[in-house]
Design a protein around this motif. Structure first.
Motif, mmCIF file in Angstrom:
data_model
loop_
_atom_site.group_PDB
_atom_site.id
_atom_site.type_symbol
_atom_site.label_atom_id
_atom_site.label_comp_id
_atom_site.label_asym_id
_atom_site.label_seq_id
_atom_site.Cartn_x
_atom_site.Cartn_y
_atom_site.Cartn_z
ATOM 1 N N ALA A 22 -41.500 -76.381 50.571
ATOM 2 C CA ALA A 22 -41.327 -75.167 49.765
ATOM 3 C C ALA A 22 -42.248 -74.045 50.246
ATOM 4 C CB ALA A 22 -41.600 -75.476 48.301
ATOM 5 N N THR A 23 -41.687 -72.852 50.318
ATOM 6 C CA THR A 23 -42.465 -71.657 50.668
ATOM 7 C C THR A 23 -42.546 -70.672 49.509
ATOM 8 O OG1 THR A 23 -40.486 -70.620 51.601
ATOM 9 C CG2 THR A 23 -41.914 -71.847 53.122
ATOM 10 N N GLU A 24 -41.777 -70.930 48.460
ATOM 11 C CA GLU A 24 -41.793 -70.102 47.256
ATOM 12 C C GLU A 24 -41.926 -71.017 46.043
ATOM 13 O OE1 GLU A 24 -41.739 -66.855 47.160
ATOM 14 O OE2 GLU A 24 -41.277 -66.432 49.268
ATOM 15 N N GLY A 25 -42.441 -70.453 44.967
ATOM 16 C CA GLY A 25 -42.624 -71.245 43.766
ATOM 17 C C GLY A 25 -41.326 -71.831 43.247
ATOM 18 N N TRP A 26 -40.238 -71.059 43.279
ATOM 19 C CA TRP A 26 -38.973 -71.536 42.725
ATOM 20 C C TRP A 26 -38.422 -72.710 43.530
ATOM 21 C CZ3 TRP A 26 -34.516 -71.763 45.555
ATOM 22 C CH2 TRP A 26 -34.436 -70.976 46.705
ATOM 23 N N MET A 27 -38.693 -72.735 44.845
ATOM 24 C CA MET A 27 -38.229 -73.857 45.664
ATOM 25 C C MET A 27 -38.908 -75.156 45.240
ATOM 26 S SD MET A 27 -38.263 -72.217 49.478
ATOM 27 C CE MET A 27 -37.354 -70.721 49.879
ATOM 28 N N LEU A 28 -40.202 -75.076 45.018
ATOM 29 C CA LEU A 28 -40.943 -76.263 44.607
ATOM 30 C C LEU A 28 -40.508 -76.721 43.222
ATOM 31 C CD1 LEU A 28 -43.161 -78.287 45.182
ATOM 32 C CD2 LEU A 28 -44.834 -76.628 44.343
ATOM 33 N N ILE A 29 -40.316 -75.769 42.318
ATOM 34 C CA ILE A 29 -39.877 -76.112 40.966
ATOM 35 C C ILE A 29 -38.493 -76.756 40.990
ATOM 36 C CG2 ILE A 29 -39.228 -75.135 38.724
ATOM 37 C CD1 ILE A 29 -41.446 -73.011 39.214
ATOM 38 N N ALA A 30 -37.594 -76.231 41.843
ATOM 39 C CA ALA A 30 -36.250 -76.808 41.950
ATOM 40 C C ALA A 30 -36.299 -78.241 42.472
ATOM 41 C CB ALA A 30 -35.383 -75.946 42.860
ATOM 42 N N ALA A 31 -37.136 -78.472 43.491
ATOM 43 C CA ALA A 31 -37.265 -79.821 44.031
ATOM 44 C C ALA A 31 -37.817 -80.779 42.981
ATOM 45 C CB ALA A 31 -38.164 -79.811 45.267
ATOM 46 N N ARG A 32 -38.786 -80.293 42.205
ATOM 47 C CA ARG A 32 -39.348 -81.120 41.150
ATOM 48 C C ARG A 32 -38.322 -81.427 40.058
ATOM 49 N NH1 ARG A 32 -42.879 -84.248 42.131
ATOM 50 N NH2 ARG A 32 -43.630 -84.262 39.990
ATOM 51 N N PHE A 33 -37.460 -80.455 39.779
ATOM 52 C CA PHE A 33 -36.423 -80.670 38.765
ATOM 53 C C PHE A 33 -35.467 -81.779 39.207
ATOM 54 C CE2 PHE A 33 -32.120 -79.700 37.189
ATOM 55 C CZ PHE A 33 -32.341 -79.771 35.820
ATOM 56 N N VAL A 34 -35.045 -81.739 40.470
ATOM 57 C CA VAL A 34 -34.108 -82.754 40.962
ATOM 58 C C VAL A 34 -34.743 -84.142 40.951
ATOM 59 C CG1 VAL A 34 -32.762 -83.515 42.951
ATOM 60 C CG2 VAL A 34 -32.819 -81.098 42.348
ATOM 61 N N THR A 35 -36.001 -84.237 41.366
ATOM 62 C CA THR A 35 -36.659 -85.542 41.330
ATOM 63 C C THR A 35 -36.811 -86.032 39.889
ATOM 64 O OG1 THR A 35 -38.832 -84.446 41.408
ATOM 65 C CG2 THR A 35 -37.921 -85.219 43.488
ATOM 66 N N GLY A 36 -37.001 -85.109 38.953
ATOM 67 C CA GLY A 36 -37.056 -85.495 37.553
ATOM 68 C C GLY A 36 -35.731 -86.048 37.055
ATOM 69 N N VAL A 37 -34.620 -85.422 37.479
ATOM 70 C CA VAL A 37 -33.289 -85.917 37.100
ATOM 71 C C VAL A 37 -33.075 -87.324 37.655
ATOM 72 C CG1 VAL A 37 -30.813 -85.554 37.374
ATOM 73 C CG2 VAL A 37 -32.304 -83.603 36.895
ATOM 74 N N CYS A 38 -33.489 -87.532 38.903
ATOM 75 C CA CYS A 38 -33.347 -88.865 39.514
ATOM 76 C C CYS A 38 -34.150 -89.900 38.734
ATOM 77 C CB CYS A 38 -33.812 -88.830 40.958
ATOM 78 S SG CYS A 38 -32.763 -87.839 42.050
ATOM 79 N N ALA A 39 -35.368 -89.550 38.361
ATOM 80 C CA ALA A 39 -36.196 -90.472 37.584
ATOM 81 C C ALA A 39 -35.568 -90.757 36.223
ATOM 82 C CB ALA A 39 -37.589 -89.885 37.401
ATOM 83 N N ALA A 40 -34.833 -89.779 35.676
ATOM 84 C CA ALA A 40 -34.188 -89.957 34.376
ATOM 85 C C ALA A 40 -33.106 -91.029 34.426
ATOM 86 C CB ALA A 40 -33.578 -88.634 33.905
ATOM 87 N N PHE A 41 -32.486 -91.216 35.578
ATOM 88 C CA PHE A 41 -31.490 -92.285 35.740
ATOM 89 C C PHE A 41 -32.160 -93.597 36.159
ATOM 90 C CE2 PHE A 41 -28.787 -88.622 35.744
ATOM 91 C CZ PHE A 41 -27.558 -89.059 35.280
ATOM 92 N N MET A 42 -33.190 -93.481 36.991
ATOM 93 C CA MET A 42 -33.826 -94.661 37.565
ATOM 94 C C MET A 42 -34.685 -95.413 36.552
ATOM 95 S SD MET A 42 -36.031 -94.732 41.079
ATOM 96 C CE MET A 42 -37.289 -93.607 40.414
#
Length: 483
Positions: free
Chosen positions: A95-115
């Protein structure tokens, strides 16, 4: 260990590996927050979203993830999200911008929600009810704490080189866990009847509603009051629609009757409050040590290490205490220790020695060992195997909503009390923020005490089954049948 028991414990090892990585991911990110803020130029509210983006995805999709494990197979709902989790954890480091990092964190959170609920339900359906399952659940929860504590140390060391390594480093161990899981995670038994139709309307309404609820909590600290109220109103409206849908559909996503289980509901509420306090405290502790006291990331990592005491205590001491005193008493004792730990930290000073901080950090770590695992046992103890994923989803939804609530509340209080965009500048802001975790855990303690009163001898459970706070093993018939 008997030959027949070996596969089950090998399976537990793989599941623990996955939850260890989840704890590692959270622990490493905590100490990397100040360097991330400095390089990406994030304000306090934006920095909170680096943590909260993960929580939003985790909490928003947890209920859907839990039910998906019951409907589509626990193996599939564990392996596929684990793969995506691996990929997006690494992408966060690019990530080079804050929103990129936040988006990546959101997706990993969704994955953890299923896992996460899939992993929990794999344990509860492969280990027989009783002491063996209890020990497996306590080892599982202790491993998450171990990942968190090791993450604190590893995160500090990696951040000293470059904060991006916090996201790159877990890729290799995650790949190893995935490869080991392929042969060890059992295939789901073939259904005896056609798979029920998916409740699409219920899934959409409840997921959006929970997302909006979490977002309401997250933005409460820095968004206009009108916007916050609008988001809350929309969330409540969608929840009302969801309840209507679930009452009318023949195949509901959430069987509303499961909410009649007092142990499950009580465990969810206490989990919400306890996690709110825990996450709020650690967020403030990191900012206090690094930004107020000027400690390095490595120094902060080692300083917070006592909070990972549950990694050792959860699989060793907690099972013995549960067998001797029962789940309810152990949980109440843990909540009492957490309240004491937060209270001892309330008068924190500008020049406190580490010796003054240590008792609070250790008490909070011990409290986590006594509360987190036993809550999972209580929440899933009397739930039928076909709804174990749903029960896990409900519990973890409460826990993640609590994390969001704690982060938002301490941010709001410290910002207001500190009198500026950067909280903790006046020490009064930090002290005010500490009131939030203290109050949250005291409320949870009161709920736990009331729960113990309901399970006193002489107040028999109507169904004739043991109380969830009992130390006696549950029988195989100790389940809540779907209605």
């Amino acid at each position: 260990m008997s030959r027949s028991a070996a596969p089950s414990w090998a399976l537990l090892l793989v599941l623990c590996g996955a939850v260890f990585l989840e704890g590692l991911d959270i622990g490493m990110l905590n100490v990397a927050l100040p360097p991330i803020r400095a390089e990406l130029g994030l304000a306090t509210g934006e920095l909170q979203w680096v943590m909260s983006g993960y929580v939003l995805g985790y909490g928003g999709f947890m209920l859907l993830g839990g039910r998906a494990a019951d409907l589509f197979g626990r193996r599939r709902m564990f392996l596929v999200p684990l793969t995506v989790f691996l990929v997006f954890s690494g992408l966060g480091g690019l990530a080079t911008e804050g929103w990129m990092l936040i988006a990546a964190r959101f997706v990993t959170g969704v994955c953890a929600a299923f896992m996460a609920p899939a992993g929990l339900s794999i344990i509860t359906t492969n280990f027989p009810a009783g002491p063996r399952r209890d020990r497996a659940l306590l080892v599982y929860s202790g491993t998450a704490g171990g990942g968190f504590s090791i993450g604190l140390v590893a995160g500090g060391l990696l951040t000293a080189a470059d904060w991006r390594w916090v996201f790159f480093a877990p890729i290799a161990p995650a790949l190893l866990v995935l490869l080991a899981a392929l042969p060890l995670v059992p295939k789901d038994s073939a259904p005896r009847q056609p798979r029920p139709r998916v409740d699409v309307a219920g899934a959409i309404t409840v997921t959006v509603a929970v997302l909006l609820l979490v977002m309401t909590v997250e933005q409460a600290a820095h968004a206009p009051a009108l916007r916050t109220m609008g988001t809350l109103a929309a969330a409540l409206a969608l929840l009302a629609v969801f309840v209507t849908v679930e009452r009318r559909t023949p195949t509901p996503l959430l069987r509303l009757g499961i909410l009649r289980s007092r142990p499950l509901v009580r465990a969810g509420v206490m989990g919400l409050l306890f996690t709110a306090g825990f996450f709020g405290f650690q967020f403030l502790a990191v900012l206090y040590l690094q930004e107020f006291r000027g400690w390095s990331a490595a120094e902060t990592s080692f300083a917070l290490l006592p909070m990972g005491a549950d990694a050792v205590l959860a699989p060793t001491l907690t099972p013995r205490l549960v067998r001797r005193f029962g789940h309810a008493r152990v949980i109440v004792a843990g909540l009492l220790l957490a309240a004491l730990g937060y209270a001892l930290f309330l008068p924190v000073g500008a020049d406190w020695t580490y010796a003054a901080m240590f008792p609070s950090l250790l008490l909070v770590g011990i409290a986590f060992a006594l509360v987190h695992g036993p809550l999972a046992i209580v929440a899933t103890d009397r739930v039928a195997s076909c709804e174990q994923g749903l029960a896990g989803g409900l519990l973890y939804t409460s826990v993640q909503f609590g994390a969001a609530l704690g982060l938002s509340a301490v941010t709001a209080v410290t910002t207001v009390a500190g009198g500026g965009d950067v909280p903790l500048t006046p020490l009064a802001g930090y002290r005010a923020g500490l009131i939030v975790p203290t109050a949250a855990v005291v409320i949870a303690l009161l709920i736990g005490v009331l729960g113990m009163r309901e399970r006193r001898p002489g107040r028999a459970v109507r169904s004739g089954r043991r109380a969830s706070g009992s130390s006696e093993p549950a029988g195989t018939g100790s389940v809540t049948r779907p209605k």
